[in-house]
Design a protein around this motif. Sequence first.
Motif, PDB file in Angstrom:
ATOM      1  N   TYR A 143       0.707  -1.181   0.104  1.00 33.10           N
ATOM      2  CA  TYR A 143       0.100  -0.069  -0.095  1.00 33.10           C
ATOM      3  C   TYR A 143       0.881   1.337   0.144  1.00 33.10           C
ATOM      4  O   TYR A 143       0.519   2.223  -0.994  1.00 33.10           O
TER       5      TYR A 143
ATOM      6  N   ALA B  23       2.150   2.116  -3.405  1.00 32.58           N
ATOM      7  CA  ALA B  23       1.002   2.649  -4.204  1.00 32.58           C
ATOM      8  C   ALA B  23       0.468   3.934  -3.862  1.00 32.58           C
ATOM      9  O   ALA B  23      -0.353   4.374  -4.914  1.00 32.58           O
ATOM     10  N   HIS B  24       0.574   4.337  -2.907  1.00 30.14           N
ATOM     11  CA  HIS B  24       0.001   5.880  -2.290  1.00 30.14           C
ATOM     12  C   HIS B  24       1.187   6.668  -1.705  1.00 30.14           C
ATOM     13  O   HIS B  24       1.922   6.063  -0.962  1.00 30.14           O
TER      14      HIS B  24
ATOM     15  N   GLU C 157      -8.994   8.603   2.546  1.00 27.49           N
ATOM     16  CA  GLU C 157      -9.146   8.425   1.193  1.00 27.49           C
ATOM     17  C   GLU C 157      -9.739   6.862   1.210  1.00 27.49           C
ATOM     18  O   GLU C 157      -9.248   5.741   1.710  1.00 27.49           O
TER      19      GLU C 157
ATOM     20  N   GLU D 193      -9.233   4.534  -1.056  1.00 27.67           N
ATOM     21  CA  GLU D 193      -8.180   3.680  -1.393  1.00 27.67           C
ATOM     22  C   GLU D 193      -7.470   2.942  -0.128  1.00 27.67           C
ATOM     23  O   GLU D 193      -7.020   1.748  -0.394  1.00 27.67           O
ATOM     24  N   VAL D 194      -7.117   3.670   0.889  1.00 27.29           N
ATOM     25  CA  VAL D 194      -6.586   3.184   1.987  1.00 27.29           C
ATOM     26  C   VAL D 194      -7.507   2.592   3.180  1.00 27.29           C
ATOM     27  O   VAL D 194      -7.047   2.156   4.171  1.00 27.29           O
TER      28      VAL D 194
ATOM     29  N   HIS E  93     -16.110  -0.572  -0.980  1.00 26.78           N
ATOM     30  CA  HIS E  93     -15.380  -1.838  -1.118  1.00 26.78           C
ATOM     31  C   HIS E  93     -16.588  -2.903  -0.741  1.00 26.78           C
ATOM     32  O   HIS E  93     -16.050  -4.130  -0.364  1.00 26.78           O
TER      33      HIS E  93
ATOM     34  N   ARG F  96      -7.365  -5.070  -4.865  1.00 28.70           N
ATOM     35  CA  ARG F  96      -7.878  -3.457  -4.877  1.00 28.70           C
ATOM     36  C   ARG F  96      -6.660  -2.366  -5.327  1.00 28.70           C
ATOM     37  O   ARG F  96      -7.319  -1.498  -5.658  1.00 28.70           O
ATOM     38  N   LEU F  97      -5.484  -2.813  -5.304  1.00 31.60           N
ATOM     39  CA  LEU F  97      -4.526  -1.861  -5.605  1.00 31.60           C
ATOM     40  C   LEU F  97      -4.282  -1.684  -7.032  1.00 31.60           C
ATOM     41  O   LEU F  97      -4.902  -2.586  -7.760  1.00 31.60           O
ATOM     42  N   PRO F  98      -3.972  -0.515  -7.556  1.00 33.42           N
ATOM     43  CA  PRO F  98      -3.852  -0.220  -9.092  1.00 33.42           C
ATOM     44  C   PRO F  98      -2.669  -1.248  -9.635  1.00 33.42           C
ATOM     45  O   PRO F  98      -1.674  -1.667  -8.878  1.00 33.42           O
TER      46      PRO F  98
END
Length: 256
Positions: free
Chosen positions: A79, A82-83, A174, A176-177, A220, A253-255
């Motif tokens: 993670y 990715a961010h 966010e 995403e996290v 999610h 779920r990560l890009p």
Amino acid sequence: MIGLDFPIAPEWIYDVHALWKPEQPITELVQRALGYTMQELGGTRSRQHSLTIILRYFVGTEGGGKFRVTLPTDIWVAYSRAHPPSVMAPAYLAHLIAHNEVAQALTGFFRLRHEPGDVVTTGDLRRAVIARYGERKVVTNAASAFLRTLQRFHVLEDGAKAGTYRFVSLLPVEPEVFPLVVWSWWQAHSEPQIDLEAFEDDPALTFLGKEHLDGLWEAHQPALWNLEARIEGRRATLRYADRVGFEGAMLDRLPP
């Protein structure tokens, strides 16, 4: 009182994860990290202490002693890569509080007495933690380190007077996290069914913005959990009640 006697910054965690390699000797990671990050700290010994905390909470390892190595895969590293650290910061802070008794006790002080905009005094916090744990150096060190950690996470900033801080903001989460925040909570509680009201009130989320929490849960579903409304309240049921399954779904779920 282990684990909270030196400050932590989100950028330092992020830097350590940038240096991480799978199945890497932990001694190698330590050596590289000490020469790369936390340079604003006064000396090597201070960096070693803060790095020890980062490794304890944010780097999975296996083996022991000089044979200890990083894991083949690490959810935190994935993670972080990715961010940016500004996006990762809420998950880092929630995890630190969720898994540290002292951080939870100190957070309880804030929950009862302060909200954004308030002035926080070092003396008040120290008295509160001393009343619970006794007047020991490790206790007062923990209180000071926690305040400096919140400052480095941009929850606090220096106050107008010495020994004071201003509670400036909550950290926005966010979508995403958000899975990491839930994963950390699950690691601490081991409950596959999560009462959403109890989750929102958990001390680990004290410094996180929760105004869009419903949307974060919905973002999610059903990939990671299923939401349902019941007479006793809303709850989320995790799709995977084992660590390998949950982490695998999170990685998906990560890009790319």
